[in-house]
Design an enzyme around this catalytic site. Structure first.
Site, PDB file in Angstrom:
ATOM      1  N   ARG A 178       1.023  -1.413   0.480  1.00  0.00           N
ATOM      2  CA  ARG A 178       0.181   0.066   0.300  1.00  0.00           C
ATOM      3  C   ARG A 178       0.795   1.567  -0.146  1.00  0.00           C
ATOM      4  NH1 ARG A 178      -5.563   1.210   3.709  1.00  0.00           N
ATOM      5  NH2 ARG A 178      -5.688  -0.419   1.808  1.00  0.00           N
ATOM      6  N   HIS A 216      -7.551   0.441  -6.831  1.00  0.00           N
ATOM      7  CA  HIS A 216      -7.617   0.286  -5.026  1.00  0.00           C
ATOM      8  C   HIS A 216      -8.020  -1.229  -5.597  1.00  0.00           C
ATOM      9  CE1 HIS A 216      -8.019  -1.333  -1.295  1.00  0.00           C
ATOM     10  NE2 HIS A 216      -8.813  -0.875  -0.547  1.00  0.00           N
ATOM     11  N   GLN A 244     -10.257  -3.814  -3.097  1.00  0.00           N
ATOM     12  CA  GLN A 244     -11.606  -3.459  -2.633  1.00  0.00           C
ATOM     13  C   GLN A 244     -12.660  -4.087  -3.831  1.00  0.00           C
ATOM     14  OE1 GLN A 244     -12.610  -1.347   0.422  1.00  0.00           O
ATOM     15  NE2 GLN A 244     -14.443  -2.117  -0.418  1.00  0.00           N
ATOM     16  N   ASP A 266     -17.326   6.974  -1.056  1.00  0.00           N
ATOM     17  CA  ASP A 266     -16.681   7.454  -0.671  1.00  0.00           C
ATOM     18  C   ASP A 266     -15.765   8.931   0.389  1.00  0.00           C
ATOM     19  OD1 ASP A 266     -13.738   6.044   1.000  1.00  0.00           O
ATOM     20  OD2 ASP A 266     -12.764   5.790  -1.484  1.00  0.00           O
ATOM     21  N   CYS A 322     -16.010   1.381   0.683  1.00  0.00           N
ATOM     22  CA  CYS A 322     -15.073   0.456   0.984  1.00  0.00           C
ATOM     23  C   CYS A 322     -14.671   0.254   2.370  1.00  0.00           C
ATOM     24  CB  CYS A 322     -14.195   0.429  -0.214  1.00  0.00           C
ATOM     25  SG  CYS A 322     -13.532   2.477  -0.189  1.00  0.00           S
ATOM     26  N   ARG A 355     -12.810  -8.716   2.029  1.00  0.00           N
ATOM     27  CA  ARG A 355     -11.689  -8.770   1.559  1.00  0.00           C
ATOM     28  C   ARG A 355     -11.646  -9.529   1.970  1.00  0.00           C
ATOM     29  NH1 ARG A 355     -10.568  -3.222   1.915  1.00  0.00           N
ATOM     30  NH2 ARG A 355      -8.556  -3.398   0.604  1.00  0.00           N
TER      31      ARG A 355
HETATM   32  N1   CP Z   1     -11.630  -0.574   2.570  1.00  0.00           N
HETATM   33  C1   CP Z   1      -9.600  -0.274   2.745  1.00  0.00           C
HETATM   34  O1   CP Z   1      -9.056  -0.470   2.685  1.00  0.00           O
HETATM   35  O2   CP Z   1     -10.196  -0.070   4.319  1.00  0.00           O
HETATM   36  P1   CP Z   1      -8.636  -0.139   5.046  1.00  0.00           P
HETATM   37  O3   CP Z   1      -7.761   1.764   4.980  1.00  0.00           O
HETATM   38  O4   CP Z   1      -8.642   0.194   6.342  1.00  0.00           O
HETATM   39  O5   CP Z   1      -7.811  -1.074   4.801  1.00  0.00           O
HETATM   40  N1  NVA Z   2     -10.311   6.479  -1.206  1.00  0.00           N
HETATM   41  C1  NVA Z   2      -9.605   5.879   0.408  1.00  0.00           C
HETATM   42  C2  NVA Z   2     -10.121   4.427   0.956  1.00  0.00           C
HETATM   43  C3  NVA Z   2      -9.607   4.386   1.769  1.00  0.00           C
HETATM   44  C4  NVA Z   2      -9.791   2.439   1.555  1.00  0.00           C
HETATM   45  C5  NVA Z   2      -8.238   7.043   0.609  1.00  0.00           C
HETATM   46  O1  NVA Z   2      -7.131   6.170  -0.937  1.00  0.00           O
HETATM   47  O2  NVA Z   2      -8.319   7.234   1.411  1.00  0.00           O
END
Ligand code: CP
Ligand code: NVA
Length: 303
Positions: free
Chosen positions: A105, A132, A135, A223, A262, A290
């Protein structure tokens, strides 16, 4: 092109691959629910690099890989040499000597690409500023469990045109559903991704208002208004206010429409409690999936 089975995004894959991953995810989920043990990752190690915070991705990858008999190592950038400037290319070469797969990530999608270019094991995208994909595999799985095939359905995205929107656009093109998007003009979906969708025959529609996008659709998604790394939260809140998903907006969707997010949610900003906790919301199934969807992805990458 490398013959390593990376999972860097949805769009590089043929629909048949995405379907195979979803099939594996469903099988692994039913086996787990039936109490059957599948230890296909026995003797294997997954290393996870987090350059941004996470609850779901971190725990679901770790639990999922361990359920399949594997070992996991979680590495934050600040407690590793990445925080002192070691490159992702060098990190990839080293980690490939210890691990059987790497999940990352990070912010810049180029870092994900560097890791994949230099790793000799599969690399998985656990979110970047650009997309992502894990997700959305879980989200598609969740929709189909509740309502059957997503192909031919109309999905609606309301709010910020962000990394999650991009993966929904990729999925709409690859899996054959319509995606209606309502975003403020100043926070649109990625123009390059929109152009790709058009070139590839996707049915992606931009609506003028949230009401227009939601009208009659089968699935409403939103989101956070402020993604990790975003600046100007107050400016964002102001332009995104008309995109809040509340009961009145949800009522414009089809009567059996579902709601997804998400998570993490910012209750009262992009979505009200009434919707998040309401009968159309499947957010907890979505979060659970997930785990299963990523086991499907890992199983495809490593077999
Ligand atoms: N939806 C998601 O990716 O959650 P986290 O940021 O908690 O991993
Ligand atoms: N769009 C959000 C998703 C988090 C899972 C971010 O990137 O922070």
């Amino acid at each position: 092109m490398s013959d390593i089975s990376h999972f860097l995004d949805i769009h590089p894959h043929e629909p048949s691959v995405l379907r195979e991953i979803l099939r594996r995810s469903e099988v692994l989920k039913s086996q787990l629910k039936a109490g059957e043990v599948d230890r296909q990752m026995a003797g294997r190690t997954l290393v996870m690099i987090f350059e941004k915070p996470s609850t779901r991705t971190r725990v679901s990858f770790q639990v999922g890989f361990q359920q399949m008999g594997g070992m996991t190592v979680v590495m934050g950038d600040q407690e590793s040499q990445l925080g002192r400037g070691e490159t992702l290319a060098d990190t990839a070469r080293v980690l490939s000597r210890y691990a059987d797969a790497i999940m990352i990530r990070t912010d810049d999608p180029q870092k994900l690409q560097d890791l994949a270019d230099y790793a000799t094991v599969p690399v998985i995208n656990g979110l970047t500023d650009a997309s992502h994909p894990c997700q959305i595999m879980a989200d598609v799985m969740t929709y189909e469990e509740h309502r059957g095939p997503i192909a031919g359905r109309t999905v609606c995205w309301v709010g910020d045109g962000n990394n999650v929107t991009t993966s929904w656009i990729h999925a709409a093109v690859k899996l054959g559903f319509t995606l209606k998007i309502a975003c403020p003009e100043s926070l649109p979906p990625n123009p390059g991704v929109m152009a790709w969708a058009q070139e590839n025959g996707g049915d992606i529609q931009i609506a003028e208002t949230a009401q227009e996008a939601v009208s009659g659709c089968d699935l409403v998604i939103t989101d956070t208004w402020v993604s990790m790394g975003d600046e100007n939260p107050e400016m964002r809140r102001q332009v995104l206010l008309p995109y809040r998903v509340d009961g009145a907006l949800m009522a414009q969707a089809a009567t059996d429409a579902l709601f997804m997010h998400c998570l993490p949610a910012h209750r009262g900003d992009e979505v009200t409690d009434e919707v998040l906790d309401g009968p159309q919301s499947v957010i907890w199934d979505e979060a659970e999936n997930r785990l299963h969807a990523q086991k499907g992805i890992l199983s495809w990458c490593l077999n």
